[in-house]
Design an enzyme around this catalytic site. Structure first.
Site, mmCIF file in Angstrom:
data_model
loop_
_atom_site.group_PDB
_atom_site.id
_atom_site.type_symbol
_atom_site.label_atom_id
_atom_site.label_comp_id
_atom_site.label_asym_id
_atom_site.label_seq_id
_atom_site.Cartn_x
_atom_site.Cartn_y
_atom_site.Cartn_z
ATOM 1 N N MET A 117 0.842 -0.801 0.199
ATOM 2 C CA MET A 117 0.337 0.459 0.016
ATOM 3 C C MET A 117 1.283 1.106 0.115
ATOM 4 O O MET A 117 1.899 1.331 0.298
ATOM 5 C CB MET A 117 -0.751 -0.121 1.421
ATOM 6 N N HIS A 118 0.415 2.833 -0.482
ATOM 7 C CA HIS A 118 0.231 3.424 0.380
ATOM 8 C C HIS A 118 1.572 4.238 -1.358
ATOM 9 O O HIS A 118 1.876 5.662 -0.628
ATOM 10 C CB HIS A 118 1.208 3.673 1.352
ATOM 11 N N ASP A 168 -2.576 -5.425 -0.129
ATOM 12 C CA ASP A 168 -1.912 -6.455 0.129
ATOM 13 C C ASP A 168 -3.069 -6.964 1.342
ATOM 14 O O ASP A 168 -3.558 -7.961 1.681
ATOM 15 C CB ASP A 168 -0.505 -6.488 0.522
#
Length: 482
Positions: free
Chosen positions: A79-80, A234
């Site tokens: 992520m991110h 995820d």
């Protein structure tokens, strides 16, 4: 046949399953992370493309008949990460990853706006995507001026496969640009971060079909009729892989980072707890999780320091759970998320003596990570989430000692799935199945077979409770250290 691709920080895994979700074959490829400055963590998106190409080629070579029958594929991704591209789709700079802490000042500035937590349902952490773009604006203005689109890591691969700029709710929820309750981009949040809707990818649900594999990717050998499904972040996709969709369903992950996650049927944020409240990868569901930044990464760090492999350290610590020892470890090697939201606090050992050996250090690391996960567990309970048992997943869960320590620290039974394919790669394949067939996710995303259940050791629960209280009380002292 269906494909699940798990795009991780250190590598990509591909899992090929049949129509019943049974594993047919798998392949792995690795790539590097760049740390050019302390606190920075970057990756070249071209490495993801090379990794995905390699695992698909391996599967086609080893399971050609099954590969030629693939009807759909989906991705799980870390992520991110901020992948920024220009009007032509060219990557403007290396992707800034989830564990990069350079944008702490920008995160603090965005988080200070009352709209940030009220709309996103979360503290704006330095690892989120919005502060990364604000950092680029402040420090690389020439690059920022060229940003046409921002993508999350897995979505860059989806764009490469299909030619569409798309993301889905679970990954978008970690940007600090999404109205997580309404499952839509927020103009207010985008304006706080200096962005516009025109720079955002289209929003879909994780089980939604994005499109066909474009002709330019014909060299991958995928069937021309193969559909690409949006996939998910995820941890959300790992939850799909282990059947953690709603209330009372969850897992504890002992991976590079540590996670305590619970599915939620409703949107119930509590930003002050530093618990993440994100959209699930399936429609109409959310999930909440506490995150420990260094779980097995703490043991990997000890491995590098001692020159012993992580496996050797774990073996040397023994199999029998003992009462907490005099040596204590605080696993803040990269700062901490839940519950402290502190990018600057650092790790430490206390209680060392001339007789301290590597087994003492290893047990202390395992206990420190377990106590940090207990911090997340307590924060999660404060939101109203309830876990009376949980699945134990991730590489660290293979350690009987660590699982026993964690079960005793949390004082709940931990169920370990049978060895084999589960988690994010399987969750991605399950999303592909739902996208292609239209099946109800609840009928596909079931709990895997359980190999064993690790129960809390009743005679040691009180001792671990006392040790955890001491661990929690030590944080202000560590925070105050220069």
């Amino acid at each position: 046949m269906f494909l699940g691709l798990d795009l991780g920080t250190s590598g990509v895994k591909a899992l090929l399953v049949d129509g019943e979700g049974r594993a047919v074959g798998s392949a792995d490829a690795t790539y590097d992370v760049s740390n050019p400055v302390p606190g920075w963590s970057e990756q070249d998106p071209a490495d993801w493309i090379a990794g995905v190409s390699a695992v698909l080629a391996a599967l086609k070579s080893e399971h050609s008949q099954a590969f030629d029958a693939v009807e759909g594929l989906a991705l799980s991704g870390h992520m991110h990460g901020a992948v920024i591209v220009d009007e032509a789709g060219a990557v403007l700079r290396p992707c800034i990853l989830w564990n990069d802490t350079r944008s702490f000042e920008q995160a603090r500035a965005i988080d200070s706006d009352p709209a940030a937590r009220a709309i996103s349902g979360n503290i704006v952490f330095p690892g989120f995507t919005a502060p990364k773009l604000a950092w680029v604006a402040d420090n690389e203005p020439d690059i920022f001026a060229k940003v046409a689109r921002v993508m999350l890591p897995k979505d860059y691969v989806v764009w490469w496969l299909t030619g569409r700029y798309v993301t889905e709710m679970s990954d978008a929820a970690g940007t600090a640009w999404l109205d997580v309750g309404a499952r839509s981009w927020s103009d207010d949040l985008l304006s706080v971060g200096g962005m516009t809707q025109a720079q955002m990818p289209d929003l879909v649900e994780g089980s939604e079909v994005v499109g066909d594999v474009q002709p330019a990717r014909a060299d991958l050998g995928l069937p021309a009729t193969c559909k690409v499904i949006a996939g998910g972040a995820d941890n959300a996709v790992a939850a799909c892989g282990v059947g953690a969709l709603g209330e009372g369903q969850g897992f504890v992950s002992l991976g590079t980072s540590g996670v305590v996650l619970s599915g939620r049927d409703t949107y119930a944020p509590l930003p002050a707890s530093a618990v993440h409240t994100f959209c699930h990868a399936i429609p109409g569901r959310w999930y909440q999780m506490g995150v420990v930044l260094a779980a097995t990464d703490s043991l990997n760090w000890l491995s590098r320091v001692t020159g012993q492999s992580a496996e050797a350290l774990a073996k040397g610590a023994g199999d029998t759970l003992q009462a907490p020892g005099a040596v204590k470890f605080y696993p803040y090697l990269s700062g901490e998320r839940t519950p402290h939201n502190d990018a600057h606090v650092r790790a430490g050992f206390t209680g060392l003596g001339v007789g301290t050996d590597s087994a003492d250090l290893t047990r202390a690391v395992m206990a420190g990570v377990s106590f940090a996960l207990r911090d997340s567990f307590e924060a999660l309970k404060a939101t109203g989430a309830s876990l009376e048992t949980a699945l134990a997943i991730g590489g660290g869960s293979r350690s009987d000692l660590w699982c026993s320590m964690l079960a005793t620290t949390l004082n709940i039974p931990l169920e370990r799935p049978e060895e084999g394919a589960f988690g994010a790669a399987l969750g991605a394949a399950r999303l592909a199945m739902c996208g292609v067939t239209g099946a109800d996710p609840a009928s596909i995303m079931t709990k895997p077979p359980i190999a064993d259940i690790i129960h809390p050791q009743g005679s040691l629960v009180a001792a671990y409770e006392d040790a955890y209280r001491g661990f929690a009380a030590a944080y202000p002292t560590l925070k105050a250290m220069p």
